[in-house]
Design a protein around this motif. Structure first.
Motif, PDB file in Angstrom:
ATOM      1  N   ALA A  52       0.803  -1.221   0.000  1.00  0.00           N
ATOM      2  CA  ALA A  52       0.000   0.000   0.000  1.00  0.00           C
ATOM      3  C   ALA A  52       0.838   1.274   0.000  1.00  0.00           C
ATOM      4  O   ALA A  52       0.300   2.361   0.116  1.00  0.00           O
ATOM      5  N   VAL A  53       2.160   1.157  -0.130  1.00  0.00           N
ATOM      6  CA  VAL A  53       3.012   2.341  -0.111  1.00  0.00           C
ATOM      7  C   VAL A  53       3.713   2.441  -1.454  1.00  0.00           C
ATOM      8  O   VAL A  53       4.480   1.557  -1.832  1.00  0.00           O
ATOM      9  N   ALA A  54       3.465   3.527  -2.167  1.00  0.00           N
ATOM     10  CA  ALA A  54       3.923   3.645  -3.548  1.00  0.00           C
ATOM     11  C   ALA A  54       5.434   3.510  -3.674  1.00  0.00           C
ATOM     12  O   ALA A  54       5.928   2.823  -4.557  1.00  0.00           O
ATOM     13  N   LYS A  55       6.186   4.165  -2.816  1.00  0.00           N
ATOM     14  CA  LYS A  55       7.637   4.171  -2.942  1.00  0.00           C
ATOM     15  C   LYS A  55       8.314   3.121  -2.071  1.00  0.00           C
ATOM     16  O   LYS A  55       9.537   3.072  -1.986  1.00  0.00           O
ATOM     17  N   ASN A  56       7.524   2.308  -1.416  1.00  0.00           N
ATOM     18  CA  ASN A  56       8.065   1.214  -0.610  1.00  0.00           C
ATOM     19  C   ASN A  56       9.152   1.682   0.350  1.00  0.00           C
ATOM     20  O   ASN A  56      10.328   1.386   0.192  1.00  0.00           O
ATOM     21  N   ARG A  57       8.710   2.426   1.333  1.00  0.00           N
ATOM     22  CA  ARG A  57       9.656   2.873   2.349  1.00  0.00           C
ATOM     23  C   ARG A  57      10.028   1.708   3.255  1.00  0.00           C
ATOM     24  O   ARG A  57       9.922   0.561   2.886  1.00  0.00           O
ATOM     25  N   SER A  58      10.400   2.039   4.478  1.00  0.00           N
ATOM     26  CA  SER A  58      10.895   1.002   5.372  1.00  0.00           C
ATOM     27  C   SER A  58       9.778   0.087   5.868  1.00  0.00           C
ATOM     28  O   SER A  58       8.648   0.506   6.090  1.00  0.00           O
ATOM     29  N   PHE A  59      10.148  -1.150   6.058  1.00  0.00           N
ATOM     30  CA  PHE A  59       9.278  -2.143   6.683  1.00  0.00           C
ATOM     31  C   PHE A  59       9.279  -1.914   8.196  1.00  0.00           C
ATOM     32  O   PHE A  59       8.247  -1.970   8.846  1.00  0.00           O
ATOM     33  N   PHE A  60      10.458  -1.624   8.750  1.00  0.00           N
ATOM     34  CA  PHE A  60      10.607  -1.304  10.172  1.00  0.00           C
ATOM     35  C   PHE A  60      10.841   0.204  10.302  1.00  0.00           C
ATOM     36  O   PHE A  60      11.621   0.779   9.552  1.00  0.00           O
ATOM     37  N   TYR A  61      10.195   0.848  11.268  1.00  0.00           N
ATOM     38  CA  TYR A  61      10.309   2.296  11.414  1.00  0.00           C
ATOM     39  C   TYR A  61      10.033   2.679  12.864  1.00  0.00           C
ATOM     40  O   TYR A  61       9.434   1.927  13.636  1.00  0.00           O
ATOM     41  N   GLU A  62      10.478   3.887  13.206  1.00  0.00           N
ATOM     42  CA  GLU A  62      10.134   4.456  14.507  1.00  0.00           C
ATOM     43  C   GLU A  62       8.886   5.322  14.393  1.00  0.00           C
ATOM     44  O   GLU A  62       7.993   5.264  15.225  1.00  0.00           O
ATOM     45  N   ASN A  63       8.876   6.151  13.356  1.00  0.00           N
ATOM     46  CA  ASN A  63       7.694   6.970  13.092  1.00  0.00           C
ATOM     47  C   ASN A  63       7.655   7.262  11.599  1.00  0.00           C
ATOM     48  O   ASN A  63       8.480   6.744  10.838  1.00  0.00           O
ATOM     49  N   ALA A  64       6.709   8.092  11.201  1.00  0.00           N
ATOM     50  CA  ALA A  64       6.510   8.319   9.779  1.00  0.00           C
ATOM     51  C   ALA A  64       7.740   8.905   9.104  1.00  0.00           C
ATOM     52  O   ALA A  64       7.925   8.745   7.902  1.00  0.00           O
TER      53      ALA A  64
END
Length: 668
Positions: free
Chosen positions: A230-242
């Motif tokens: 659901a994320v167009a640019k495929n950011r991180s799978f693991f994250y602290e915040n947005a």
């Protein structure tokens, strides 16, 4: 001078013997058809005949070689024609698969057909002419494609078709055509100590290899690539915040940087059981906190219909407070500009360390727009930091595949199912653990949160992680120096329009001397970040004494036809084929290469046919010369034979009249 009867007799005998020898010579020529039957017949002519016959025999062998070579080339061309037919069919299937009206069954049928075509390509790769494998280079006794690897070489297989004239009868580039091609931007750096580098089943893209000798005190881990539906640019799978991707660590325990393993893990979400999608805003303190909510909240009426909450609604009844503090108020905030949040006020009775706030749907259930119920979750006040921390229990289970290398270079493949991921792990806490028993080596492998804050759960960016989302984690061991060895591979991928659609890296650390004077395979995962398809590729490097070279090798990789077809099968089977142009371009590139190889074969066949024609003409001329030198003129031989017979008879008659034999003559 007195001529005696004895002298006349001896002279007659000599003449008769000479005449008989001539008779014998002509009779031999008559019976053999040759005028050269003994070396003494004509020594010079015999030498010439032997030379002509040697040249003729060589010519016959050259003609035999040419016939064999032409048959070999024609067999090769027939095999490549079959490959061309398969590629034409594959191209049609790509267009068919890209049709928007296809359902999953149609995609599955197309994928199965492509898979069968690829199996046929593997059979063609091992085509033989007689007992020789035509695509194996000079290693013609072994099937070149075996167990996913290529055992043939890229040497020319040559035959001699004339004195000092050789021609190649194979296409040495077929390993690259079937398995893949490395196009180096520059040669392998001598400082690296790498003498030979090959690649297998890589994703098409640009690669850079670096080597390093030193001390690597701490193990490390990074999220190399990710794919989120659901994320167009495929950011991180693991994250602290947005805004902040999570920092990862690898060790034998949470918080440790002592991992004795290097490698890569492919992690795919199998199931997501969501906790409430609430995130504590920074600045929440003992006087209260604000939860950011991922989407508007709803209640249900008696009929089960969803009723949206309104801005300012009181949600005090949906929270239970445990501890020394107390709730003053809980207000639902929903506006077009401020998003959705819940503000909890504890100012009249401030929170103390260990106090908890629990979303308790038993006091009034809450739902999202799809009717999914928010399950209970808890926030805890940290008395040390003076902040509220969210401790939801979003449970994610994933399947994990991995390539794991020990410090001494041993390799282990793992495949684990239903591993639970802690997507809200606090700083220094484990995200997941792979037990030593599953690896088959002494130590556990723990991937942990190396950031300064807790992970953000499953949905800091909206929308949430879902089944099928994937990530690739690269990890590198701690290796004692000063002569420990490290190899780092960096890569980036572009689409048909030249836009980058993925990049990442992997590092492998080993004990001193581990890679020296041997061939080492380094396997790792890469991902197509537009489709989420994971590829299992490898480098095979041969090193003398490994050295330090930041740019040991740089090259572009083009997948072989077998890898291209595998990629097609996977994409179509999954029903994700957004890069139709890329796929058609890939088919066209390989068909163009086929045409080039077939034209090369045609040119060689034409050359061999011209050489055959020239040799045949030369053979005819040499045969005529040999005939002139060796063959007897039968009419002349018969005439000479008759003449010698007449001379012999006449000599006998004359001798009988001239010489009267006596008893003394016979006694003598």
């Amino acid at each position: 001078m007195r001529i005696t009867n004895k002298m006349l007799t001896n002279e007659l005998r000599r003449n008769l013997n000479t005449n008989m020898m001539r008779l014998d010579e002509f009779e031999r020529q008559l019976s053999t058809g040759k005028k050269l039957n003994r070396p003494s017949d004509n020594p010079a002519g015999l030498v010439k005949a032997l030379r002509l016959r040697t040249t003729l025999n060589e010519g016959e062998q050259y003609l035999s070689n040419i016939n064999e070579a032409v048959s070999f080339l024609e067999t090769t061309d027939a095999a490549l024609y079959n490959v061309n037919q398969i590629m034409q069919k594959a191209r049609e299937l790509v267009v068919k698969a890209a049709t928007g009206t296809n359902d999953p069954d149609a995609h599955s049928a197309v994928a199965k057909e492509l898979k069968e075509l690829n199996e046929q390509l593997k059979i063609i790769a091992n085509t033989t002419y007689g007992s020789k494998h035509i695509f194996a280079g000079t290693n013609v006794t072994e099937a070149p494609f075996y167990n996913g690897r290529w055992r043939g070489n890229q040497d020319f297989l040559e035959v001699e078709v004339g004195i000092g004239v050789k021609t190649a009868i194979n296409i040495p580039q077929m390993e690259e055509f079937f398995m893949g091609r490395m196009e180096f931007n520059k040669g392998i750096a001598a400082a690296s100590g790498i003498s030979k580098l090959t690649a297998y089943n890589l994703r098409e893209g640009q690669y850079k290899l670096g080597t390093e000798i030193g001390t690597f005190l701490n193990s490390s881990a990074i999220e190399s690539q990710s794919y989120l539906h659901a994320v167009a640019k495929n950011r991180s799978f693991f994250y602290e915040n947005a805004q902040t991707a999570a920092a990862l660590g690898a060790g034998s325990a949470a918080g440790a940087t002592d991992a004795s393993y290097s490698g890569s893990l492919a992690v795919e979400v199998k199931q997501v059981d969501h906790a409430p999608h609430f995130f504590v805003r920074p600045g929440s303190d003992q006087n209260g906190l604000t939860f950011t909510v991922d989407q508007p909240l709803y209640r249900k009426d008696a009929a089960g219909n969803l009723i949206p909450l309104s801005d300012g609604d009181d949600l005090t009844g949906n929270f239970t407070y445990t501890g020394t503090g107390a709730i003053d108020s809980v207000t639902y905030n929903c506006s077009s500009t401020g998003g959705t949040s819940i503000t909890i006020n504890t100012g009249s009775s401030p929170a103390a360390g260990g106090d908890t706030l629990i979303l308790d749907n038993g006091l009034g259930r809450l739902y999202d727009a799809q009717g999914n119920e928010y399950i209970p979750a808890q926030a805890t006040f940290n008395g040390t930091s003076g902040e509220w921390e969210y401790h939801g229990v979003s449970k994610i289970t994933a399947d994990i595949k991995g390539h794991i290398y020990t410090l001494d270079g041993q390799h282990k493949e793992i495949s684990l199912n239903d591993i639970e991921l802690n997507m809200e792990a606090g700083a220094g806490d484990a995200i997941f653990t792979i037990n030593a028993a599953d690896i088959g080596f002494p130590d556990d492998l723990v991937i942990w949160n190396a950031g300064t804050g807790a992970l953000g759960g499953t949905d800091a960016r909206n929308p949430q992680l879902v089944a099928g989302d994937k990530t690739i984690i690269s990890f590198s061991a701690a290796a004692a120096g000063p002569d420990a060895q490290k190899v780092t591979a960096e890569y980036s991928f572009k689409n048909l329009d030249g836009q980058q659609n993925g990049h990442g890296s992997h590092s492998f650390a080993f004990n001193p001397l581990t890679l020296d004077n041997r061939i080492s395979d380094l396997r790792f995962f890469t991902m197509d970040q537009e489709t989420g398809l994971i590829q299992d590729g490898s480098f095979s490097l041969q090193a003398n004494t490994l050295g330090t070279a930041a740019a040991a090798a740089e090259f572009n990789y083009q997948a072989g036809i077998l890898g291209y077809m595998d990629d097609l099968v996977n994409k179509i089977q999954a029903g994700i084929l957004p890069q139709v142009g890329d796929q058609l371009a890939g088919a066209d590139t390989r068909m163009q290469e086929l045409l080039y190889h077939r034209s090369t074969l045609g040119a060689r066949i034409n050359r061999l046919e011209l050489q055959e024609s020239r040799l045949t003409s030369t053979q005819e001329s040499l045969t005529d010369l040999l005939s002139q030198n060796e063959d007897a003129d039968m009419a002349q031989v018969i005439m000479e034979l008759k003449m010698q017979e007449n001379i012999y008879r006449a000599a006998l008659a004359a001798g009988a009249r001239i010489i009267t034999p006596t008893l003394v003559d016979f006694l003598r």
